[in-house]
Design a protein around this motif. Structure first.
Motif, PDB file in Angstrom:
ATOM      1  N   GLN A  70     -22.878  82.502  11.318  1.00  0.00           N
ATOM      2  CA  GLN A  70     -23.160  81.194  10.742  1.00  0.00           C
ATOM      3  C   GLN A  70     -24.588  81.053  10.229  1.00  0.00           C
ATOM      4  O   GLN A  70     -24.901  80.079   9.543  1.00  0.00           O
ATOM      5  CB  GLN A  70     -22.918  80.099  11.807  1.00  0.00           C
ATOM      6  CG  GLN A  70     -21.467  79.889  12.182  1.00  0.00           C
ATOM      7  CD  GLN A  70     -20.785  79.006  11.165  1.00  0.00           C
ATOM      8  OE1 GLN A  70     -20.361  79.453  10.112  1.00  0.00           O
ATOM      9  NE2 GLN A  70     -20.688  77.730  11.457  1.00  0.00           N
ATOM     10  N   VAL A  71     -25.472  81.983  10.597  1.00  0.00           N
ATOM     11  CA  VAL A  71     -26.894  81.780  10.326  1.00  0.00           C
ATOM     12  C   VAL A  71     -27.546  83.018   9.709  1.00  0.00           C
ATOM     13  O   VAL A  71     -28.623  83.441  10.104  1.00  0.00           O
ATOM     14  CB  VAL A  71     -27.650  81.346  11.604  1.00  0.00           C
ATOM     15  CG1 VAL A  71     -27.295  79.928  11.981  1.00  0.00           C
ATOM     16  CG2 VAL A  71     -27.341  82.291  12.770  1.00  0.00           C
ATOM     17  N   CYS A  72     -26.887  83.587   8.713  1.00  0.00           N
ATOM     18  CA  CYS A  72     -27.448  84.740   8.003  1.00  0.00           C
ATOM     19  C   CYS A  72     -27.990  84.262   6.672  1.00  0.00           C
ATOM     20  O   CYS A  72     -27.232  83.859   5.788  1.00  0.00           O
ATOM     21  CB  CYS A  72     -26.374  85.806   7.790  1.00  0.00           C
ATOM     22  SG  CYS A  72     -27.000  87.333   7.078  1.00  0.00           S
ATOM     23  N   TYR A  73     -29.318  84.294   6.518  1.00  0.00           N
ATOM     24  CA  TYR A  73     -29.955  83.707   5.349  1.00  0.00           C
ATOM     25  C   TYR A  73     -30.692  84.713   4.471  1.00  0.00           C
ATOM     26  O   TYR A  73     -31.080  84.376   3.354  1.00  0.00           O
ATOM     27  CB  TYR A  73     -30.966  82.642   5.788  1.00  0.00           C
ATOM     28  CG  TYR A  73     -30.360  81.532   6.599  1.00  0.00           C
ATOM     29  CD1 TYR A  73     -29.456  80.643   6.033  1.00  0.00           C
ATOM     30  CD2 TYR A  73     -30.690  81.370   7.944  1.00  0.00           C
ATOM     31  CE1 TYR A  73     -28.899  79.620   6.783  1.00  0.00           C
ATOM     32  CE2 TYR A  73     -30.141  80.344   8.696  1.00  0.00           C
ATOM     33  CZ  TYR A  73     -29.237  79.470   8.112  1.00  0.00           C
ATOM     34  OH  TYR A  73     -28.685  78.461   8.857  1.00  0.00           O
ATOM     35  N   MET A  94     -19.259  86.277   7.057  1.00  0.00           N
ATOM     36  CA  MET A  94     -20.531  85.594   6.838  1.00  0.00           C
ATOM     37  C   MET A  94     -20.285  84.237   6.198  1.00  0.00           C
ATOM     38  O   MET A  94     -19.537  84.122   5.226  1.00  0.00           O
ATOM     39  CB  MET A  94     -21.435  86.417   5.921  1.00  0.00           C
ATOM     40  CG  MET A  94     -22.705  85.687   5.504  1.00  0.00           C
ATOM     41  SD  MET A  94     -23.615  86.549   4.192  1.00  0.00           S
ATOM     42  CE  MET A  94     -24.704  85.248   3.610  1.00  0.00           C
ATOM     43  N   THR A  95     -20.921  83.209   6.741  1.00  0.00           N
ATOM     44  CA  THR A  95     -20.871  81.887   6.126  1.00  0.00           C
ATOM     45  C   THR A  95     -21.955  81.808   5.065  1.00  0.00           C
ATOM     46  O   THR A  95     -23.140  81.807   5.371  1.00  0.00           O
ATOM     47  CB  THR A  95     -21.079  80.783   7.170  1.00  0.00           C
ATOM     48  OG1 THR A  95     -20.096  80.914   8.206  1.00  0.00           O
ATOM     49  CG2 THR A  95     -20.944  79.408   6.533  1.00  0.00           C
ATOM     50  N   SER A  96     -21.530  81.765   3.806  1.00  0.00           N
ATOM     51  CA  SER A  96     -22.459  81.666   2.691  1.00  0.00           C
ATOM     52  C   SER A  96     -22.366  80.264   2.100  1.00  0.00           C
ATOM     53  O   SER A  96     -21.981  79.314   2.798  1.00  0.00           O
ATOM     54  CB  SER A  96     -22.168  82.747   1.650  1.00  0.00           C
ATOM     55  OG  SER A  96     -23.193  82.823   0.687  1.00  0.00           O
ATOM     56  N   THR A  97     -22.697  80.091   0.832  1.00  0.00           N
ATOM     57  CA  THR A  97     -22.854  78.753   0.277  1.00  0.00           C
ATOM     58  C   THR A  97     -22.612  78.720  -1.220  1.00  0.00           C
ATOM     59  O   THR A  97     -22.779  79.737  -1.911  1.00  0.00           O
ATOM     60  CB  THR A  97     -24.281  78.240   0.566  1.00  0.00           C
ATOM     61  OG1 THR A  97     -24.510  77.020  -0.134  1.00  0.00           O
ATOM     62  CG2 THR A  97     -25.323  79.248   0.108  1.00  0.00           C
ATOM     63  N   VAL A  98     -22.267  77.549  -1.719  1.00  0.00           N
ATOM     64  CA  VAL A  98     -22.151  77.332  -3.157  1.00  0.00           C
ATOM     65  C   VAL A  98     -23.477  77.574  -3.864  1.00  0.00           C
ATOM     66  O   VAL A  98     -23.508  77.845  -5.075  1.00  0.00           O
ATOM     67  CB  VAL A  98     -21.646  75.896  -3.437  1.00  0.00           C
ATOM     68  CG1 VAL A  98     -22.660  74.862  -2.970  1.00  0.00           C
ATOM     69  CG2 VAL A  98     -21.299  75.685  -4.904  1.00  0.00           C
ATOM     70  N   GLU A  99     -24.587  77.538  -3.126  1.00  0.00           N
ATOM     71  CA  GLU A  99     -25.903  77.760  -3.722  1.00  0.00           C
ATOM     72  C   GLU A  99     -26.057  79.165  -4.312  1.00  0.00           C
ATOM     73  O   GLU A  99     -26.988  79.408  -5.085  1.00  0.00           O
ATOM     74  CB  GLU A  99     -27.000  77.526  -2.691  1.00  0.00           C
ATOM     75  CG  GLU A  99     -27.110  76.100  -2.202  1.00  0.00           C
ATOM     76  CD  GLU A  99     -27.659  75.157  -3.258  1.00  0.00           C
ATOM     77  OE1 GLU A  99     -28.253  75.644  -4.241  1.00  0.00           O
ATOM     78  OE2 GLU A  99     -27.481  73.936  -3.110  1.00  0.00           O
ATOM     79  N   VAL A 100     -25.165  80.093  -3.963  1.00  0.00           N
ATOM     80  CA  VAL A 100     -25.265  81.424  -4.584  1.00  0.00           C
ATOM     81  C   VAL A 100     -25.003  81.356  -6.079  1.00  0.00           C
ATOM     82  O   VAL A 100     -25.382  82.266  -6.827  1.00  0.00           O
ATOM     83  CB  VAL A 100     -24.302  82.448  -3.936  1.00  0.00           C
ATOM     84  CG1 VAL A 100     -24.595  82.613  -2.452  1.00  0.00           C
ATOM     85  CG2 VAL A 100     -22.851  82.079  -4.174  1.00  0.00           C
ATOM     86  N   TYR A 101     -24.376  80.268  -6.534  1.00  0.00           N
ATOM     87  CA  TYR A 101     -24.108  80.114  -7.965  1.00  0.00           C
ATOM     88  C   TYR A 101     -25.242  79.397  -8.684  1.00  0.00           C
ATOM     89  O   TYR A 101     -25.156  79.179  -9.901  1.00  0.00           O
ATOM     90  CB  TYR A 101     -22.797  79.349  -8.167  1.00  0.00           C
ATOM     91  CG  TYR A 101     -21.600  80.062  -7.597  1.00  0.00           C
ATOM     92  CD1 TYR A 101     -21.191  81.299  -8.099  1.00  0.00           C
ATOM     93  CD2 TYR A 101     -20.879  79.519  -6.538  1.00  0.00           C
ATOM     94  CE1 TYR A 101     -20.094  81.956  -7.575  1.00  0.00           C
ATOM     95  CE2 TYR A 101     -19.781  80.172  -6.003  1.00  0.00           C
ATOM     96  CZ  TYR A 101     -19.394  81.390  -6.522  1.00  0.00           C
ATOM     97  OH  TYR A 101     -18.303  82.053  -5.987  1.00  0.00           O
ATOM     98  N   ALA A 157     -15.944  89.765   5.040  1.00  0.00           N
ATOM     99  CA  ALA A 157     -15.541  88.641   4.203  1.00  0.00           C
ATOM    100  C   ALA A 157     -16.705  87.665   4.134  1.00  0.00           C
ATOM    101  O   ALA A 157     -17.410  87.466   5.123  1.00  0.00           O
ATOM    102  CB  ALA A 157     -14.308  87.953   4.767  1.00  0.00           C
ATOM    103  N   VAL A 158     -16.921  87.072   2.980  1.00  0.00           N
ATOM    104  CA  VAL A 158     -18.011  86.123   2.785  1.00  0.00           C
ATOM    105  C   VAL A 158     -17.411  84.800   2.333  1.00  0.00           C
ATOM    106  O   VAL A 158     -16.740  84.740   1.297  1.00  0.00           O
ATOM    107  CB  VAL A 158     -19.017  86.630   1.741  1.00  0.00           C
ATOM    108  CG1 VAL A 158     -20.039  85.547   1.411  1.00  0.00           C
ATOM    109  CG2 VAL A 158     -19.724  87.885   2.232  1.00  0.00           C
ATOM    110  N   VAL A 159     -17.633  83.754   3.109  1.00  0.00           N
ATOM    111  CA  VAL A 159     -17.094  82.431   2.805  1.00  0.00           C
ATOM    112  C   VAL A 159     -18.184  81.604   2.137  1.00  0.00           C
ATOM    113  O   VAL A 159     -19.178  81.238   2.765  1.00  0.00           O
ATOM    114  CB  VAL A 159     -16.594  81.725   4.077  1.00  0.00           C
ATOM    115  CG1 VAL A 159     -16.108  80.314   3.746  1.00  0.00           C
ATOM    116  CG2 VAL A 159     -15.483  82.539   4.733  1.00  0.00           C
TER     117      VAL A 159
END
Length: 284
Positions: A70-73, A94-101, A157-159
């Motif tokens: 949950q906390v891989c930045y 890995m919990t990722s984010t829409v910010e990758v776009y 897997a990356v969410v």
């Protein structure tokens, strides 16, 4: 019984994730710094995931069916995780984010291929340990972390999560709008605010639990159906008054995602307009 490790998860939807996995019969091991007690019925290990030696020592000889991070930045954190969990797990989420776009040309809804993690350049030499630098480069940190994990020797897997809304949101972003609209105070928005994808805290927790027990790999977008811009969000709260400026969910660029891959894999999302009134009501 599935052995699941959750790194982080001390609050918000991470805590809900732990509870869902536990209630479904998994044996859950939570690894965090211990600032908040873990939910009952799980194993709680205290370690700073940024300290590779401490993380390895806390885990001991434990192995897992899946790990949810949950906390891989940063790419440095991702590389350390690969070293620690190589041979300990068959699956890493890995919990990722829409910010990758963020920073991409063109408009959404973005599909996963818009950010090809396997070929994204990794810069471990950048000052990722500097909190200000990381804050200013949050999306890039996530992109590079994804890139490191994409080269793992086990299933990853990356969410990529949409903006999360819920009554327990510690960021206070939704509360900002609820407070101002209900008080009749003006809400600052851009001249042409762009739409974004959202997901409820309960739904992203359920999605992550589903992903932990699934078998797919690679990036996947997680968002409810439908989009909102800041004006629509405020209209769901009451009768807003707007003024020129910026606020948490007022965006100058598109932050919408395509959730078609997740749907094809078997997850059914709700519609943002079905759950938004309840979330707003809980944010009194």
């Amino acid at each position: 019984m599935n052995e699941i490790c959750v790194i982080g998860g001390s609050r918000y939807f991470g805590r809900r994730l732990i509870q869902i996995l536990r209630d479904r019969g998994a044996h859950v091991t939570v690894v965090n710094r211990g600032s908040t007690p873990a939910p009952g019925g799980v194993t709680h290990l205290k370690a700073d995931r940024g300290d590779e030696r401490a993380l390895r020592e806390a885990l001991g000889e434990r192995t897992f069916d899946a790990v949810v991070d949950q906390v891989c930045y940063t790419p440095l954190q991702a590389a350390a995780a690969l070293r620690v969990f190589e041979g300990r797990t068959r699956r890493y989420v890995m919990t990722s984010t829409v910010e990758v776009y963020s920073g991409l040309e063109g408009a959404g809804p973005y599909r996963e291929g818009a950010v090809p993690a396997q070929t994204w350049r990794v810069r471990p030499d950048l000052p990722w340990h500097d909190a200000r630098f990381l804050g200013d480069h949050y999306g890039e940190g996530k992109r590079q972390a994804e890139a490191v994990l994409a080269r793992a020797g086990f299933g990853v897997a990356v969410v990529r999560t949409a903006h999360v809304l819920g009554g327990d949101d510690f960021t206070g972003r939704l509360a900002h709008y609820v407070r101002r609209v209900r008080a009749g105070e003006p809400v600052a928005v851009h001249a042409d605010p762009r739409p974004a994808s959202f997901i409820r805290d309960r739904e992203i927790a359920a999605f992550l639990a589903w992903a932990a027990l699934a078998s797919f790999t690679g990036p996947v977008n997680a968002c409810s159906h439908g989009t909102l811009d800041v004006r629509e969000l405020c209209a769901a709260i009451g009768r807003p008054v707007f003024t020129a400026g910026a606020s948490p969910y007022s965006f100058e660029r598109d932050y919408t995602m395509d959730n078609g891959r997740a749907g094809a894999l078997g997850f059914t999302f709700s519609d943002v307009r079905d759950w938004l009134p309840g979330v707003v009501a809980a944010c009194a």
